[in-house]
Design a protein around this motif. Structure first.
Motif, PDB file in Angstrom:
ATOM      1  N   LEU A 121       0.814  -1.208   0.000  1.00 19.30           N
ATOM      2  CA  LEU A 121       0.000   0.000   0.000  1.00 19.30           C
ATOM      3  C   LEU A 121       0.847   1.257   0.000  1.00 19.30           C
ATOM      4  O   LEU A 121       0.324   2.353  -0.211  1.00 19.30           O
ATOM      5  CB  LEU A 121      -0.948  -0.007   1.202  1.00 19.30           C
TER       6      LEU A 121
ATOM      7  N   ASP B 146      -6.924  -6.340  -6.179  1.00 17.25           N
ATOM      8  CA  ASP B 146      -5.697  -6.350  -6.975  1.00 17.25           C
ATOM      9  C   ASP B 146      -4.690  -7.363  -6.462  1.00 17.25           C
ATOM     10  O   ASP B 146      -3.889  -7.900  -7.226  1.00 17.25           O
ATOM     11  CB  ASP B 146      -5.059  -4.955  -6.978  1.00 17.25           C
ATOM     12  N   HIS B 147      -4.710  -7.623  -5.146  1.00 21.76           N
ATOM     13  CA  HIS B 147      -3.759  -8.570  -4.546  1.00 21.76           C
ATOM     14  C   HIS B 147      -4.519  -9.664  -3.790  1.00 21.76           C
ATOM     15  O   HIS B 147      -4.071 -10.142  -2.749  1.00 21.76           O
ATOM     16  CB  HIS B 147      -2.812  -7.839  -3.590  1.00 21.76           C
TER      17      HIS B 147
ATOM     18  N   HIS C 245      -5.226   2.841  -2.164  1.00 22.29           N
ATOM     19  CA  HIS C 245      -6.219   1.951  -1.560  1.00 22.29           C
ATOM     20  C   HIS C 245      -7.297   1.567  -2.565  1.00 22.29           C
ATOM     21  O   HIS C 245      -7.796   0.446  -2.538  1.00 22.29           O
ATOM     22  CB  HIS C 245      -6.855   2.626  -0.344  1.00 22.29           C
TER      23      HIS C 245
ATOM     24  N   ASP D  53      -9.903  -2.049  -5.972  1.00 20.63           N
ATOM     25  CA  ASP D  53      -9.300  -1.730  -4.683  1.00 20.63           C
ATOM     26  C   ASP D  53      -8.173  -2.710  -4.399  1.00 20.63           C
ATOM     27  O   ASP D  53      -7.982  -3.690  -5.116  1.00 20.63           O
ATOM     28  CB  ASP D  53     -10.335  -1.741  -3.551  1.00 20.63           C
ATOM     29  N   TRP D  54      -7.411  -2.442  -3.346  1.00 20.82           N
ATOM     30  CA  TRP D  54      -6.201  -3.215  -3.069  1.00 20.82           C
ATOM     31  C   TRP D  54      -6.517  -4.664  -2.717  1.00 20.82           C
ATOM     32  O   TRP D  54      -5.715  -5.553  -2.983  1.00 20.82           O
ATOM     33  CB  TRP D  54      -5.410  -2.565  -1.941  1.00 20.82           C
TER      34      TRP D  54
END
Length: 414
Positions: free
Chosen positions: A60, A257-258, A65, A253-254
């Motif tokens: 991050l 994405d991960h 975010h 959002d994060w």
């Protein structure tokens, strides 16, 4: 005699000096095993929490975010999107960006993600400025075609501050000699180190206006990046912003994405919890054996209590009280030991390194040179609860066996 009767007799048996010292030894071993299992669980889960928190912070620190981007085309009304985002109290910062895959050529060729940012607004959504090893974000000037590379990317390309790299993007132009890819020479003005190879080897930063010119986007951008006061509300905040903008936008959002990365960490944490819980289960089996021997040793006492009118349920509760007391003491010792070990794990690791002349996490191999820990009250409570349930289950069979004692048979040879 205090009431309830089962609790009073159970505590009396626990305090009493037993004739058979082997039973006392087995009970102590069971208590110690429970404590060791709880310590191992708390320490391991806290270390995994620490690594997860550290990796999340590193990720991050380089990504926002949440992002709101155009669906299939560039976002032209990004100033309005930034203004609306900053009006939301949940948003700490908002900044436009341009992003596209590119090929970078220096001494070698390497693919990377080319990101165009506004240097004056980038600190609002990322920690890139704090991760600079050489140069600064302010060195990115519009029209200067400057570039900031990750440390590993710069090493692979064989470039340093002041050198030039050629950037190829998947945009084509027609020339008299045919269709050629869009390319531009950039001057390296900075190098950053995020601590994760994904960014140190795969990310290049340029000024947003230079990226727009290179990609022929005009005044459009790829989207708007958001930084929030609560990262776990990223999806909802970004979706609200897209709804207020109207039209068709893509929200990311994060966590999405991960998603695979954090899902793998969660799965590993769950598996480790189950595996280490077996230590507590083994200690609970020792508790079963110690209580079975205690029931055998107290046959005559149980028979006398039964002849005096005590019900089988009360006898069962007596030995459940004793077994649970052993378990509770072991759990309390384990929780105290686990908390102390977690809070002082760095000192323990340093002592081990000095004593054996080893380096647990070498700096040339790992980006994280220490052992991060994060003690979570919920995890500690869950571990203590699971250990207590296992201890209570371990008392059921010995207590049931005590309740089935036949007074006549037990007193026949007394």
């Amino acid at each position: 005699m205090f009431h309830p009767l089962s609790l009073s007799i159970g505590l009396r048996y626990t305090r009493a000096k037993r004739r058979n010292h082997f039973i006392s030894f087995i009970s102590a071993v069971s208590m110690l095993g429970i404590a060791v299992g709880v310590i191992a669980l708390i320490t391991t889960i806290s270390v995994m929490n620490g690594f997860e928190q550290e990796l999340r912070a590193r990720i991050l620190g380089m990504v926002a975010h949440a992002t709101v981007s155009g669906a299939g085309e560039s976002m032209q009304d990004w100033p309005r999107a930034v203004e609306l985002a900053r009006q939301d109290r949940r948003v700490l910062g908002a900044a436009p960006y341009v992003e596209r895959e590119a090929m970078l050529q220096g001494a070698r060729v390497q693919g990377a993600l080319l990101r165009g940012v506004l240097p004056e607004h980038e600190p609002e959504v990322s920690e890139l400025a704090d991760k600079m090893k050489a140069g600064s974000l302010a060195d990115l000037r519009p029209g200067g075609f400057d570039i900031i590379l990750g440390k590993e990317l710069a090493l692979w390309l064989g470039v340093d501050i002041g050198d030039q790299v050629t950037v190829y993007v998947p945009e084509f132009r027609t020339t008299p000699v045919g269709v050629l890819p869009q390319l531009k020479r950039f001057t390296v003005v900075g190098i950053f180190e995020a601590g994760m190879q994904e960014y140190d080897l795969g990310l290049a930063i340029v000024h947003m206006h230079d990226a727009q010119r290179l990609l022929r986007m005009g005044e459009g951008v790829s989207g708007v990046r958001l930084k929030l006061d609560d990262m776990f509300q990223a999806w909802h905040v970004a979706r609200d912003l897209a709804d207020r903008l109207g039209g068709l936008y893509r929200v990311r959002d994060w966590t999405r994405d991960h998603a695979n990365f954090f899902r793998a960490i969660k799965l590993e944490k769950t598996v480790m919890f189950i595996i280490l819980s077996l230590i507590v289960a083994v200690a609970a089996f020792n508790l079963v054996s110690s209580l079975v021997m205690l029931v055998t040793d107290k046959q005559s006492d149980i028979a006398i209590l039964r002849t005096l009118g005590m019900s089988p349920a009360t006898v069962m509760r007596i030995f459940m009280v004793q077994g649970s007391l052993i378990g509770v003491v072991g759990i309390v010792l384990g929780v105290i030991g686990g908390v102390l070990l977690t809070r002082n794990l760095d000192l323990v690791v340093a002592f081990v390194e000095r004593s054996f002349g080893i380096e647990v996490m070498p700096a040339d191999v790992y980006y994280i040179t220490g052992v991060p820990t994060m003690l979570d009250r919920g995890d500690v409570g869950l571990i203590a609860g699971v250990a207590f349930v296992l201890c209570m289950l371990a008392t059921l069979y010995p207590a049931w066996r005590a309740a089935r004692t036949d007074p006549a048979t037990a007193l026949r040879y007394e």
